[in-house]
Design a protein around this motif. Structure first.
Motif, mmCIF file in Angstrom:
data_model
loop_
_atom_site.group_PDB
_atom_site.id
_atom_site.type_symbol
_atom_site.label_atom_id
_atom_site.label_comp_id
_atom_site.label_asym_id
_atom_site.label_seq_id
_atom_site.Cartn_x
_atom_site.Cartn_y
_atom_site.Cartn_z
ATOM 1 N N ASN A 1 -8.971 -1.086 0.380
ATOM 2 C CA ASN A 1 -7.564 -0.795 0.137
ATOM 3 C C ASN A 1 -7.364 0.390 -0.782
ATOM 4 O O ASN A 1 -6.359 1.092 -0.692
ATOM 5 N N ASP B 1 -5.574 -2.752 6.414
ATOM 6 C CA ASP B 1 -4.454 -1.836 6.208
ATOM 7 C C ASP B 1 -4.929 -0.406 5.978
ATOM 8 O O ASP B 1 -4.235 0.558 6.319
ATOM 9 N N ALA B 2 -6.113 -0.258 5.394
ATOM 10 C CA ALA B 2 -6.662 1.086 5.201
ATOM 11 C C ALA B 2 -6.908 1.764 6.549
ATOM 12 O O ALA B 2 -6.651 2.966 6.707
ATOM 13 N N MET C 1 0.826 -1.205 0.000
ATOM 14 C CA MET C 1 0.000 0.000 0.000
ATOM 15 C C MET C 1 0.861 1.255 0.000
ATOM 16 O O MET C 1 0.579 2.235 -0.707
#
Length: 531
Positions: free
Chosen positions: A59, A92-93, A28
């Motif tokens: 994401n 992860d966002a 990312m």
């Protein structure tokens, strides 16, 4: 360059994380940094610029938050607007959302109440919009409120950079079923997404940048499908060298059987295109009653008269004259402007299975095989067929609409069924090999939708085969070369007045461009690559 669907890209990302230990956060971060590089190029620097970033919950939104952080650190004024509640952002966002908030930065929610007014207010002094709403997992139609936001963004007059793929576009099909971002630039990560190069998706993508996010090359080579985006780099590698001591015999001998009364142009265009594409010697064989016309039209291309039926079309007796001609040839192209006279149909059906040198079948040669496409499976030599959707429909016994709805699938089916390289013409030409490999061509423009353009392509492909390229590479490189010449011609003359002869005239310039720095340019699209 491999080209993938959204699901295939997710599988590669997952393998990079699970098998190679590259965390999702690293991927990312790499994606966001690459997008920032594009934005810096578009704006010629970001310090003091106002950039508004729209994020979703996945994401793609996480990429947008990485972009926001780096732009802020570079001196830009950054506004982040979310189409979801903060609690919906996960994985992860969510990590990058927390980082953004810990930097004392706001995220404005625009999915409720007066959200549209917030959007309009934010855009008033914005220099650039970043679309990080939906990623490659999007299918179908979006939420109505998000659709209204997208309509506002599209009508804002501001440049839009889409992250990975324009929101509202299906990554696997290029389908658009409702509101969809019309990006000026799309930065797509790891590998290009198929939907960016299929209509109508291509119309929404703008200039495309393929950004390296450090996926292991061995992973891509091993796991990515045998589906390729044709690039200048590929074509440059495939084109044969032209050494100093070479002579015309080193670059191949092409025989083209073409033409009929009223269709001398098709034969002429195919012959000239073959010569302009680098073939050493080109011969065009035509019905004898139009031979004198061809002698006047062509100077550098040799001509041969063949027996005809007295009405300007070939007779079945032409086969006896054709077979000796093939003894000194490297490739035969047959079809442009032959007509669909009954004797021509019989000639093609009898001749094709007896040919023992590589074969390119186009136009009326394909029409002659309609209803008898099984003949293709009986060919003795490697072959390339170059149907437009209507010709493909007749060969496959399907409606043209069905062909267009699954261009790749139909090309793959034809190649596998008949063991021939299948080039399906149209916007984003598809080339399929019998072994399942697929090539998508990004060059070309609507101005090339003109009579004779396909005849030019036939000549180019035959020329490249004569110069030593394998049929599948000749078809793929030929499609790229043809489209690039059309793009160069359109750049000079515009699209409305473009004719097939203009494409031929631009072939030397296209060849020169391919010999220089690798940059694929088309009228609608520029494909860059960041690494």
């Amino acid at each position: 360059m491999r080209i993938v669907t959204g699901d295939e890209m997710k599988a590669l990302d997952r393998a990079a994380i699970e098998d190679y230990g590259i965390s999702g956060l690293v991927l990312m971060e790499n994606a966001g940094r690459q997008a920032v590089e594009l934005i810096r190029r578009v704006l010629d620097g970001v310090r003091g610029r106002v950039i508004t970033i729209f994020i979703g919950k996945g994401n793609n939104g996480g990429d947008g938050l990485v972009i926001a952080r780096h732009l802020l650190n570079m001196g830009a004024e950054v506004k982040v607007l979310s189409i979801v509640n903060a609690g919906e952002i996960s994985g992860d966002a969510a990590v990058n959302y927390d980082i953004w908030r810990k930097m004392d930065q706001k995220v404005y929610s625009v999915h409720q109440g007066d959200g549209i007014n917030i959007v309009k207010l934010a855009l008033m002094n914005t220099d650039l919009i970043v679309d990080a709403i939906y990623g490659t997992g999007f299918h179908g139609k979006m939420w109505e409120k998000v659709g209204r936001v997208i309509d506002v963004l599209n009508n804002s007059g501001k440049p839009i950079v889409s992250v990975d793929i324009p929101s509202g576009l299906e990554a696997a099909t290029g389908r658009v079923s409702g509101p969809c971002i019309r990006a000026h630039h799309t930065v797509t990560f790891g590998l290009p997404k198929l939907g960016l190069f299929l209509e109508p998706g291509a119309e929404h993508a703008g200039e495309i940048t393929v950004a390296d996010i450090s996926l292991p090359g061995v992973l891509v080579e091993k796991e990515a499908p045998q589906r390729y985006l044709i690039t200048a780099e590929c074509v440059k590698k495939w084109l044969p060298p032209r050494p100093s001591p070479a002579h015309k015999g080193n670059f191949g001998r092409v025989l083209i059987i073409a033409g009929s009364r009223g269709m001398t142009g098709a034969a002429s265009l195919a012959g000239e295109a073959a010569l302009r594409s680098g073939a050493g010697l080109v011969t065009v064989a035509v019905p004898e009653t139009i031979h004198d016309i061809m002698e006047a039209k062509l100077t550098e291309v040799m001509t041969v008269p063949l027996p005809d039926n007295g009405s300007g079309s070939l007779s079945r007796e032409a086969r006896q004259r054709i077979m000796p001609l093939l003894e000194n040839m490297d490739v035969l192209a047959i079809g442009p402007g032959l007509s669909q006279a009954p004797e021509v149909v019989k000639l093609v059906r009898e001749l094709a299975p007896s040919i023992k040198i590589p074969l390119v079948l186009d136009a009326d040669a394909l029409n002659a095989l309609a209803g008898e496409a099984g003949i293709l499976g009986k060919l003795q030599a490697p072959a390339v067929i170059t149907p437009h959707p209507g010709e493909m429909a007749r060969l496959m016994g399907s409606p043209t609409k069905d062909i267009q709805e699954d261009r790749i699938g139909n090309a793959v089916k034809a190649a596998a069924t008949w063991n021939v390289v299948t080039l399906l013409k149209g916007s984003r030409t598809v080339v399929a090999a019998p072994d399942g490999a697929v090539y998508i061509n990004p060059t070309g423009n609507p101005g090339m939708a003109t009579g004779g353009s396909g005849d030019v392509l036939t000549g180019i492909i035959a020329s490249l085969i004569a110069q030593g390229l394998k049929p599948v590479r000749a078809a793929a490189a030929g499609a790229y070369f043809h489209g690039l010449a059309g793009d160069l011609a359109a750049r000079e003359k515009g699209m409305m007045g473009l004719i097939a002869g203009d494409i031929i005239s631009a072939l030397p310039a296209a060849a020169k461009e391919l010999a220089g720095p690798c940059r694929s340019q088309s009228t609608n699209m520029v494909i860059n690559s960041f690494s």
